[in-house]
Scaffold this motif. Structure first.
Motif, mmCIF file in Angstrom:
data_model
loop_
_atom_site.group_PDB
_atom_site.id
_atom_site.type_symbol
_atom_site.label_atom_id
_atom_site.label_comp_id
_atom_site.label_asym_id
_atom_site.label_seq_id
_atom_site.Cartn_x
_atom_site.Cartn_y
_atom_site.Cartn_z
ATOM 1 N N MET A 1 -24.211 -36.858 2.853
ATOM 2 C CA MET A 1 -23.283 -37.980 2.663
ATOM 3 C C MET A 1 -22.222 -37.624 1.612
ATOM 4 O O MET A 1 -22.530 -36.970 0.624
ATOM 5 C CB MET A 1 -24.070 -39.206 2.191
ATOM 6 N N GLU A 2 -21.006 -38.062 1.880
ATOM 7 C CA GLU A 2 -19.929 -37.760 0.924
ATOM 8 C C GLU A 2 -20.124 -38.507 -0.385
ATOM 9 O O GLU A 2 -20.480 -39.682 -0.380
ATOM 10 C CB GLU A 2 -18.586 -38.224 1.502
ATOM 11 N N GLU A 3 -19.869 -37.814 -1.471
ATOM 12 C CA GLU A 3 -19.939 -38.467 -2.783
ATOM 13 C C GLU A 3 -18.751 -39.423 -2.944
ATOM 14 O O GLU A 3 -17.647 -39.142 -2.485
ATOM 15 C CB GLU A 3 -19.876 -37.382 -3.869
ATOM 16 N N GLU A 4 -18.987 -40.557 -3.587
ATOM 17 C CA GLU A 4 -17.877 -41.495 -3.871
ATOM 18 C C GLU A 4 -17.703 -41.601 -5.370
ATOM 19 O O GLU A 4 -18.687 -41.780 -6.094
ATOM 20 C CB GLU A 4 -18.186 -42.874 -3.296
#
Ligand code: NDP
Length: 307
Positions: A1-4
């Motif tokens: 999952m992409e880091e935010e």
């Protein structure tokens, strides 16, 4: 999952670190990527004497180490890595680090600084690192007791020529105009230094060299006459260009490529994207003004995030 992340800071000069200090103290957990030159341009200088609070001066590298530590103390995440792509079309902004890792940022502070300009001569490129340099304070040491040349007529050229004159036997200052653009105080220093020879109205036609590196330069005067000088070091001090290639088609830039900000703020033409330091400042370009604009960007960004 992409880091935010809430705030992404790109660049690790005084602007980036100051923004990181302010935003981490505001509990906004900034993430800062250092970029190609961790610590920025000040790491290529020696003593800084005009940053308030250091009556005895401070080493440029040390100052950047201190700024980094100060940002980390309040929880800023300082990461090694280069931002290789940004997409500012929609928020959260999509960002790629080192060509592979992806993240999303709610807001971005661009503090990517500026890079030294070169003349663009093939011979200059050929001898880069072998006598051709854009940083006298980094490389001057290698030319002790030798003859060198500095190109440019601004404050940087005068400062570098004076610095080199303290190490080298002779320094030629090659100036394309009939006058120096530098401040009067800096000019005076140059004219008062006996081993600096100012060559007004001269341009460099060619950097000369052999397998050992630079051996000379062919100069052309404005009246068409030519002259060869024997030198071991050829230093460029002809200004900088802003590091904005990454944002070229996405943000409003001025004719020279600097990011345009709104009034005295750090706001760019894209909401949530802010710019600080030399990347948006063609005029002052000082450590202290960069730090100040990093503070402005942090406050603008904080206001944006809390709105
Ligand atoms: P500047 O833009 O002030 O000066 C660049 C110099 O390089 C000019 O003399 C220019 O000539 C010359 N030049 C540009 N292109 C060429 C070329 N192709 N061939 C030959 N000569 C060329 O840059 P600086 O880096 O000197 O200074 C940038 C800013 O930083 C300035 O505002 C300066 O005051 C500041 N500064 C302050 C310092 C301090 O206060 N301690 C120290 C260093 C910088 P021309 O004049 O003909 O355009």
């Amino acid at each position: 999952m992409e880091e935010e992340v809430k705030v992404l800071i790109i660049g690790s000069g005084p602007a980036g670190y100051t923004a990181a200090i302010y935003l981490s103290r505001a509990n906004l957990q900034p993430v800062l990527y250092e970029g190609i030159t961790p610590g920025g341009q000040l790491t290529t200088t020696t003593e800084i004497e005009n940053f308030p609070g250091y009556p005895d001066g401070v080493d440029g590298n040390q100052m950047m180490v201190d700024m980094r530590r100060q940002a980390e103390r309040f929880g800023a995440q300082i990461r090694t890595g280069v931002i290789t792509r940004v997409d500012l079309a929609s928020r959260p902004f999509h960002v790629v680090v080192d060509g592979e890792q992806e993240l999303r940022a709610e807001s971005i502070i661009i503090a990517t600084g500026a890079t030294a300009k070169y003349l663009g001569l093939p011979s200059e490129t050929k001898y880069r690192g072998q006598g051709v340099s854009a940083c006298a304070t980094c490389d001057g040491f290698f030319y002790r007791k030798k003859d060198v040349a500095v190109v440019g007529g601004g404050d940087t050229a005068c400062e570098e020529a004076t610095y080199l004159a303290s190490l080298c036997r002779k320094v030629y200052l090659i100036v394309r105009k009939p006058f120096l653009r530098a401040s009067k105080a800096m000019q005076q220093r140059v004219f008062n230094t006996p081993n600096i020879e100012v060559l007004f109205e001269h341009n460099t036609a060619e950097v000369l060299g052999d397998e050992s590196g630079v051996t000379g330069a062919l100069l052309r005067a404005n009246d068409g006459s030519e002259r060869k000088i024997d030198i071991s070091g050829f230093f460029l001090a002809i200004g900088h260009h802003p590091n904005t290639e990454l944002f070229a088609d996405q943000l409003q830039l001025d004719a020279e490529g600097y990011i345009v900000t709104e009034g005295t703020s750090s706001r760019t033409n894209i909401e949530g994207v802010f710019a600080a330091g030399d990347v948006q400042d063609p005029h002052y370009r000082q450590a202290i003004t960069a730090a100040g604009s990093g503070c402005v960007a942090a406050l603008d960004c904080e206001r944006f995030l809390l709105r």
